[in-house]
Write an enzyme that holds these catalytic residues in place. Structure first.
Site, PDB file in Angstrom:
ATOM      1  CB  SER A  21     -13.372   6.113  -9.638  1.00 55.96           C
ATOM      2  OG  SER A  21     -12.105   6.526 -10.104  1.00 55.96           O
ATOM      3  CE  LYS A  74      -7.027  -2.307 -12.540  1.00 60.94           C
ATOM      4  NZ  LYS A  74      -6.058  -2.038 -11.497  1.00 60.94           N
ATOM      5  CG  ASN A  95      -3.318   0.778 -15.062  1.00 60.78           C
ATOM      6  OD1 ASN A  95      -2.430   0.641 -15.890  1.00 60.78           O
ATOM      7  ND2 ASN A  95      -3.226   1.644 -14.066  1.00 60.78           N
ATOM      8  CG  ASP A 110      -2.755  -0.925 -11.683  1.00 61.90           C
ATOM      9  OD1 ASP A 110      -3.102   0.230 -11.389  1.00 61.90           O
ATOM     10  OD2 ASP A 110      -3.521  -1.762 -12.186  1.00 61.90           O
ATOM     11  N   GLY A 135      -3.801 -11.528  -5.509  1.00 59.20           N
ATOM     12  CA  GLY A 135      -4.825 -11.128  -6.478  1.00 59.20           C
ATOM     13  C   GLY A 135      -4.252 -10.136  -7.484  1.00 59.20           C
ATOM     14  CG  ASN A 156      -3.133 -15.256  -1.234  1.00 65.26           C
ATOM     15  OD1 ASN A 156      -3.545 -14.174  -0.834  1.00 65.26           O
ATOM     16  ND2 ASN A 156      -3.851 -16.032  -2.034  1.00 65.26           N
ATOM     17  CB  THR A 158      -5.954 -19.272  -1.639  1.00 61.26           C
ATOM     18  OG1 THR A 158      -7.144 -18.742  -1.052  1.00 61.26           O
ATOM     19  CG2 THR A 158      -6.260 -20.542  -2.397  1.00 61.26           C
ATOM     20  CE  LYS A 161      -7.167 -16.853  -5.373  1.00 61.59           C
ATOM     21  NZ  LYS A 161      -7.771 -15.551  -5.190  1.00 61.59           N
ATOM     22  N   GLY A 240      -1.971   4.150   1.413  1.00 65.97           N
ATOM     23  CA  GLY A 240      -2.529   3.621   0.164  1.00 65.97           C
ATOM     24  C   GLY A 240      -2.731   4.660  -0.928  1.00 65.97           C
TER      25      GLY A 240
HETATM   26  P1  ATR Z   1      -7.389  -7.231  -5.958  1.00 65.55           P
HETATM   27  O1  ATR Z   1      -7.587  -7.105  -7.438  1.00 65.55           O
HETATM   28  O2  ATR Z   1      -7.739  -5.984  -5.176  1.00 65.55           O
HETATM   29  O3  ATR Z   1      -6.055  -7.772  -5.599  1.00 65.55           O
HETATM   30  P2  ATR Z   1      -8.560  -9.831  -5.669  1.00 65.55           P
HETATM   31  O4  ATR Z   1      -7.940 -10.204  -6.964  1.00 65.55           O
HETATM   32  O5  ATR Z   1      -9.983 -10.227  -5.393  1.00 65.55           O
HETATM   33  O6  ATR Z   1      -8.514  -8.256  -5.461  1.00 65.55           O
HETATM   34  O7  ATR Z   1      -7.625 -10.371  -4.486  1.00 65.55           O
HETATM   35  C1  ATR Z   1      -7.943 -10.198  -3.154  1.00 65.55           C
HETATM   36  C2  ATR Z   1      -6.764 -10.671  -2.291  1.00 65.55           C
HETATM   37  O8  ATR Z   1      -7.094 -10.438  -0.923  1.00 65.55           O
HETATM   38  C3  ATR Z   1      -6.468 -12.151  -2.400  1.00 65.55           C
HETATM   39  O9  ATR Z   1      -5.092 -12.367  -2.198  1.00 65.55           O
HETATM   40  C4  ATR Z   1      -7.309 -12.729  -1.248  1.00 65.55           C
HETATM   41  O10 ATR Z   1      -6.853 -13.959  -0.767  1.00 65.55           O
HETATM   42  P3  ATR Z   1      -7.346 -15.360  -1.454  1.00 65.55           P
HETATM   43  O11 ATR Z   1      -6.510 -15.514  -2.690  1.00 65.55           O
HETATM   44  O12 ATR Z   1      -7.079 -16.388  -0.440  1.00 65.55           O
HETATM   45  O13 ATR Z   1      -8.816 -15.160  -1.763  1.00 65.55           O
HETATM   46  C5  ATR Z   1      -7.061 -11.679  -0.209  1.00 65.55           C
HETATM   47  N1  ATR Z   1      -8.097 -11.661   0.827  1.00 65.55           N
HETATM   48  C6  ATR Z   1      -9.363 -11.195   0.702  1.00 65.55           C
HETATM   49  N2  ATR Z   1     -10.019 -11.330   1.891  1.00 65.55           N
HETATM   50  C7  ATR Z   1      -9.147 -11.890   2.764  1.00 65.55           C
HETATM   51  C8  ATR Z   1      -9.192 -12.266   4.146  1.00 65.55           C
HETATM   52  N3  ATR Z   1     -10.306 -12.086   4.867  1.00 65.55           N
HETATM   53  N4  ATR Z   1      -8.085 -12.798   4.710  1.00 65.55           N
HETATM   54  C9  ATR Z   1      -6.957 -12.972   3.999  1.00 65.55           C
HETATM   55  N5  ATR Z   1      -6.836 -12.635   2.693  1.00 65.55           N
HETATM   56  C10 ATR Z   1      -7.895 -12.113   2.088  1.00 65.55           C
END
Ligand code: ATR
Length: 274
Positions: A21, A74, A95, A110, A135, A156, A158, A161, A240
Site C-alpha cells: 500500500s 471494504k 473504504n 473510492d 468488480g 464486462n 462476465t 455481473k 491510475g
Molecule cells: P476490483 O475490486 O479491483 O474491481 P474484482 O472485484 O476482482 O477487483 O474485479 C475484477 C474485474 O476485472 C472484473 O470486472 C473482472 O471481470 P469478470 O467479472 O469477468 O471476472 C475483470 N477482469 C479480471 N481479469 C480479466 C481479464 N483477463 N479479462 C477481462 N476482464 C478481467
C-alpha cells in the site's frame, strides 16, 4: 527529529495483503506538508478477514482515529460500524472509517477517486462513458458517474455481473462482443485488473481516438499499455495514481478535518510508482 508524542493520533490502512500500500507515504506526506506530522501518523496493518470483530474492538479501545479499508475489508467491516453514510450504503462498500470517541462512521471515498480527476478536465453531464469491469472498483465508479449525469455503458467479460450492476445502480450492460461501441464513447475507464500484472490492455488500440479521455484505474504500473495506446492515438489520458490520490484526499479531510495538500500527496505517490 520525530514530532510523534503521546498526543499523536493514529490512522491506518488495513488490508490483506497490505505491505504494498502507498497510503502511508501519501497521508504522511500530507501531514508533513501541513505541519501536522506531530498530530497525526499513518501506518499499515495486515488484518485477517476473520479478525474483523477483534480489530474493531481494538480501534475503539485504542482510540485509532481513522481506518482506511482495502481488499478484502471494504464489505467485512460494515456490520461492526455504528453508522454508515448513505452513499457508502448504496455502493455497498466502506473504504473510510472515522472514530469519534468510539462512535464509528463508515464512508466511501473510492467513487470520488474516479469522478474528481475526470471533473478536473471535463463535465460528465450527458457524456457517453464506457466503464470496463464490474468488480469492486467499477461499482463505486458507476455510482459516481450516474450521479454526475453520465450515460454509462458497462462492459464486462462476465456479462451477468455487468447486468447485475446496471440493475442495482444504473447504466447499460454489454458483453465484450460489443466492444466496437468503445469508439463512440467520450470517456473510457478501465476498472478491471487487466494491465496490473502484465502488459495487456482491455481495449483494442484501433478503437481509441483523439477526442476521447482515457482513464486507467490500474496504478501499480504508471504507463499501462492502455494509456500508452491512448496517448499514441492522441487521446487525453488520466493515470491510475489520480484515483488513489483523490480517494486519499477525501479521506484526509475526514480524518483531520482539513483540506488535503493535493500536490504534496501526489508527489509522494509519484516517487513510489514505476
Ligand atoms: P476490483 O475490486 O479491483 O474491481 P474484482 O472485484 O476482482 O477487483 O474485479 C475484477 C474485474 O476485472 C472484473 O470486472 C473482472 O471481470 P469478470 O467479472 O469477468 O471476472 C475483470 N477482469 C479480471 N481479469 C480479466 C481479464 N483477463 N479479462 C477481462 N476482464 C478481467
Amino acid at each position: 527529529m520525530t514530532k510523534i508524542s503521546a498526543n499523536t493520533k493514529i490512522c491506518m490502512v488495513i488490508g490483506n495483503p497490505v505491505k504494498h500500500s502507498l497510503s502511508p507515504q501519501m497521508h504522511n506526506a500530507g501531514y508533513r506538508a501541513l505541519g501536522l506530522d506531530g498530530q497525526f501518523v499513518y501506518v499499515a496493518c495486515q488484518v485477517h478477514k476473520d479478525s474483523m470483530e477483534d480489530f474493531v474492538k481494538g480501534v475503539r479501545t485504542m482510540g485509532i482515529r481513522g481506518v482506511s479499508c482495502t481488499v478484502p475489508h471494504k464489505t467485512k467491516i460494515i456490520p461492526y460500524l455504528n453508522e454508515i453514510d448513505p452513499i457508502a450504503e448504496k455502493i455497498g462498500a466502506v473504504n473510510t472509517v472515522v472514530n469519534d470517541g468510539g462512535f464509528l462512521r463508515g464512508f466511501n471515498t473510492d467513487y470520488l477517486g474516479v469522478i474528481n480527476p475526470l471533473l478536473e478536465v471535463t463535465s460528465l453531464q450527458g457524456k457517453k462513458v464506457a466503464l470496463i469491469g464490474a468488480g469492486g472498483a467499477a461499482r463505486g465508479a458507476l455510482y459516481g458517474l450516474i450521479e454526475a449525469g453520465a450515460e454509462v455503458w458497462i462492459f464486462n467479460r462476465t456479462l451477468e455481473k455487468a447486468e447485475a450492476l446496471a440493475k442495482l445502480i444504473g447504466g447499460e450492460a454489454f458483453s465484450p462482443d460489443y466492444s466496437w461501441r468503445l469508439s463512440k464513447a467520450d470517456i473510457i475507464i478501465n476498472a478491471t485488473t487487466v494491465g496490473m500484472e502484465s502488459d495487456e490492455t482491455p481495449v483494442p488500440k484501433a478503437l481509441l481516438h483523439e477526442e476521447q479521455i482515457v482513464f486507467d484505474t490500474v496504478y501499480n504500473q504508471h504507463r499501462t499499455r492502455l494509456l500508452r495506446d491512448a496517448k499514441a492515438a492522441g487521446a487525453k489520458v488520466i493515470y491510475g495514481i489520480e484515483m488513489l490520490l483523490h480517494q486519499g484526499v477525501a479521506q484526509f479531510k475526514h480524518y483531520t478535518g482539513l483540506d488535503a495538500p493535493v500536490n504534496a500527496m501526489r508527489n509522494a505517490l509519484q516517487k513510489h510508482i514505476k
